[in-house]
Design a protein around this motif. Structure first.
Motif, PDB file in Angstrom:
ATOM      1  N   ASP A   1     153.034 -89.145  73.073  1.00 55.53           N
ATOM      2  CA  ASP A   1     152.046 -89.964  73.767  1.00 55.53           C
ATOM      3  C   ASP A   1     152.648 -91.282  74.247  1.00 55.53           C
ATOM      4  O   ASP A   1     151.917 -92.203  74.643  1.00 55.53           O
ATOM      5  N   GLY A   2     153.969 -91.386  74.216  1.00 53.90           N
ATOM      6  CA  GLY A   2     154.650 -92.597  74.630  1.00 53.90           C
ATOM      7  C   GLY A   2     154.908 -93.561  73.500  1.00 53.90           C
ATOM      8  O   GLY A   2     155.762 -94.448  73.616  1.00 53.90           O
ATOM      9  N   LYS A   3     154.208 -93.403  72.384  1.00 53.98           N
ATOM     10  CA  LYS A   3     154.378 -94.268  71.224  1.00 53.98           C
ATOM     11  C   LYS A   3     155.059 -93.535  70.067  1.00 53.98           C
ATOM     12  O   LYS A   3     155.775 -94.139  69.287  1.00 53.98           O
ATOM     13  N   ARG A   4     154.808 -92.261  69.955  1.00 51.45           N
ATOM     14  CA  ARG A   4     155.413 -91.464  68.894  1.00 51.45           C
ATOM     15  C   ARG A   4     155.621 -90.043  69.383  1.00 51.45           C
ATOM     16  O   ARG A   4     154.935 -89.572  70.289  1.00 51.45           O
ATOM     17  N   ASP A   5     156.603 -89.384  68.772  1.00 49.76           N
ATOM     18  CA  ASP A   5     156.916 -87.996  69.091  1.00 49.76           C
ATOM     19  C   ASP A   5     156.560 -87.110  67.902  1.00 49.76           C
ATOM     20  O   ASP A   5     156.833 -87.463  66.757  1.00 49.76           O
ATOM     21  N   VAL A   6     155.960 -85.973  68.198  1.00 46.93           N
ATOM     22  CA  VAL A   6     155.652 -84.989  67.167  1.00 46.93           C
ATOM     23  C   VAL A   6     156.409 -83.712  67.510  1.00 46.93           C
ATOM     24  O   VAL A   6     156.346 -83.210  68.641  1.00 46.93           O
ATOM     25  N   TYR A   7     157.150 -83.187  66.521  1.00 51.87           N
ATOM     26  CA  TYR A   7     157.945 -81.976  66.697  1.00 51.87           C
ATOM     27  C   TYR A   7     157.214 -80.822  66.017  1.00 51.87           C
ATOM     28  O   TYR A   7     156.928 -80.875  64.818  1.00 51.87           O
ATOM     29  N   ILE A   8     156.918 -79.780  66.784  1.00 52.25           N
ATOM     30  CA  ILE A   8     156.211 -78.609  66.275  1.00 52.25           C
ATOM     31  C   ILE A   8     157.135 -77.409  66.393  1.00 52.25           C
ATOM     32  O   ILE A   8     157.582 -77.060  67.490  1.00 52.25           O
ATOM     33  N   ARG A   9     157.451 -76.768  65.265  1.00 50.80           N
ATOM     34  CA  ARG A   9     158.351 -75.613  65.262  1.00 50.80           C
ATOM     35  C   ARG A   9     157.589 -74.367  64.839  1.00 50.80           C
ATOM     36  O   ARG A   9     156.888 -74.368  63.828  1.00 50.80           O
ATOM     37  N   THR A  10     157.765 -73.307  65.609  1.00 48.86           N
ATOM     38  CA  THR A  10     157.128 -72.038  65.286  1.00 48.86           C
ATOM     39  C   THR A  10     157.916 -70.919  65.958  1.00 48.86           C
ATOM     40  O   THR A  10     158.878 -71.170  66.694  1.00 48.86           O
ATOM     41  N   ALA A  11     157.532 -69.669  65.692  1.00 46.97           N
ATOM     42  CA  ALA A  11     158.229 -68.527  66.277  1.00 46.97           C
ATOM     43  C   ALA A  11     158.069 -68.519  67.793  1.00 46.97           C
ATOM     44  O   ALA A  11     157.137 -69.126  68.339  1.00 46.97           O
ATOM     45  N   GLN A  12     158.965 -67.819  68.478  1.00 42.20           N
ATOM     46  CA  GLN A  12     159.015 -67.882  69.933  1.00 42.20           C
ATOM     47  C   GLN A  12     157.698 -67.481  70.592  1.00 42.20           C
ATOM     48  O   GLN A  12     157.186 -68.191  71.454  1.00 42.20           O
ATOM     49  N   GLN A  13     157.125 -66.353  70.201  1.00 37.71           N
ATOM     50  CA  GLN A  13     155.892 -65.891  70.831  1.00 37.71           C
ATOM     51  C   GLN A  13     154.751 -66.870  70.606  1.00 37.71           C
ATOM     52  O   GLN A  13     153.981 -67.173  71.522  1.00 37.71           O
ATOM     53  N   LYS A  14     154.645 -67.392  69.376  1.00 38.78           N
ATOM     54  CA  LYS A  14     153.595 -68.359  69.083  1.00 38.78           C
ATOM     55  C   LYS A  14     153.823 -69.666  69.835  1.00 38.78           C
ATOM     56  O   LYS A  14     152.871 -70.326  70.269  1.00 38.78           O
ATOM     57  N   SER A  15     155.085 -70.055  70.008  1.00 42.31           N
ATOM     58  CA  SER A  15     155.367 -71.298  70.725  1.00 42.31           C
ATOM     59  C   SER A  15     154.971 -71.184  72.197  1.00 42.31           C
ATOM     60  O   SER A  15     154.480 -72.151  72.791  1.00 42.31           O
ATOM     61  N   GLU A  16     155.160 -70.015  72.791  1.00 44.24           N
ATOM     62  CA  GLU A  16     154.745 -69.809  74.178  1.00 44.24           C
ATOM     63  C   GLU A  16     153.230 -69.917  74.301  1.00 44.24           C
ATOM     64  O   GLU A  16     152.712 -70.549  75.237  1.00 44.24           O
TER      65      GLU A  16
END
Length: 233
Positions: A101-116
């Motif tokens: 959001d310009g103030k903080r970064d959030v990293y979300i990791r998941t399997a390829q199909q779910k990430s799509e």
């Protein structure tokens, strides 16, 4: 968010205890899937459910055993500036989505199909909620006065701020990745357990000792690598 599936929302509320009480007025969940959330507010990531609503993207879990614990972190969809889908060459299974959001970064990791699926859901939800206040202001301004200047040139109304969606390939060293840290930690613990079993079975320090030392070095190395700067982010 038009055409919200109320049945799907009810199933999400039923599966995720306590989530409904944390919803804002008019907020409904669209998607919920398991992932790893790293909001940069602690030294470790959190395995939880990622919930996309018509207002926010949320990391959430509720645990009742052995004691009650709740994790909740969120970003407003209207505040998002960038959403980046990342494929890392040293992580063959998981994909990463970086939401900012310009103030903080959030990293979300998941399997390829779910990430799509998550990436496209975020895009669709964000398209309908991005800067609703600015959208209303621009509509009123366009209705009150013609979009032209005194020089006769056409004045283009500025579009509401929307998140920029991108995809990128990340190349880096395996040694500095989270997968390498996990392998070091788990492998070191297993080697230490094996050395103890050999010690009890063969009563030989000359055989079990070097294995125990190797396992200890791997465990210490994993903690040192975990505390090092995340060069691959």
């Amino acid at each position: 968010m038009p055409n919200i599936n109320t049945t799907a929302a009810a199933k999400i509320f039923q599966r995720l205890k306590g989530l409904q009480a944390r919803m804002q007025p008019g907020e409904d969940p669209i998607l919920a899937l398991p992932a790893i959330w790293d909001g940069g507010q602690s030294n470790h990531s959190t395995a939880c459910d990622i919930i996309v609503t018509n207002q926010r993207v949320i990391g959430y879990y509720y645990r009742s055993f052995p004691r009650e614990r709740v994790f909740f972190d969120a970003l407003n969809l209207a505040d998002l500036r960038t959403v980046t889908w990342r494929k890392k060459n040293y992580e063959p299974v998981f994909r990463e989505i970086v939401v900012s959001d310009g103030k903080r970064d959030v990293y979300i990791r998941t399997a390829q199909q779910k990430s799509e699926f998550l990436y496209e859901t975020l895009r669709l939800a964000n398209d309908t909620t991005a800067r609703p206040d600015l959208t209303a202001q621009n509509s009123e301004a366009g209705a009150e006065q013609p979009a032209s200047t005194t020089t006769g040139q056409t004045q283009v109304m500025q579009e509401p701020d929307k998140a920029v969606y991108t995809r990128e390939q990340v190349r880096g060293t395996f040694e500095s990745s989270s997968l390498a840290v996990t392998i070091l930690l788990v492998g070191g613990i297993l080697i230490e357990i094996l050395s103890l079993l050999l010690l009890f079975a063969m009563h030989s320090i000359s055989i079990s000792g070097p294995l125990f030392i190797a396992g200890f070095v791997m465990v210490v190395g994993s903690f040192l690598a975990r505390k090092s700067p995340r060069a691959n982010k």
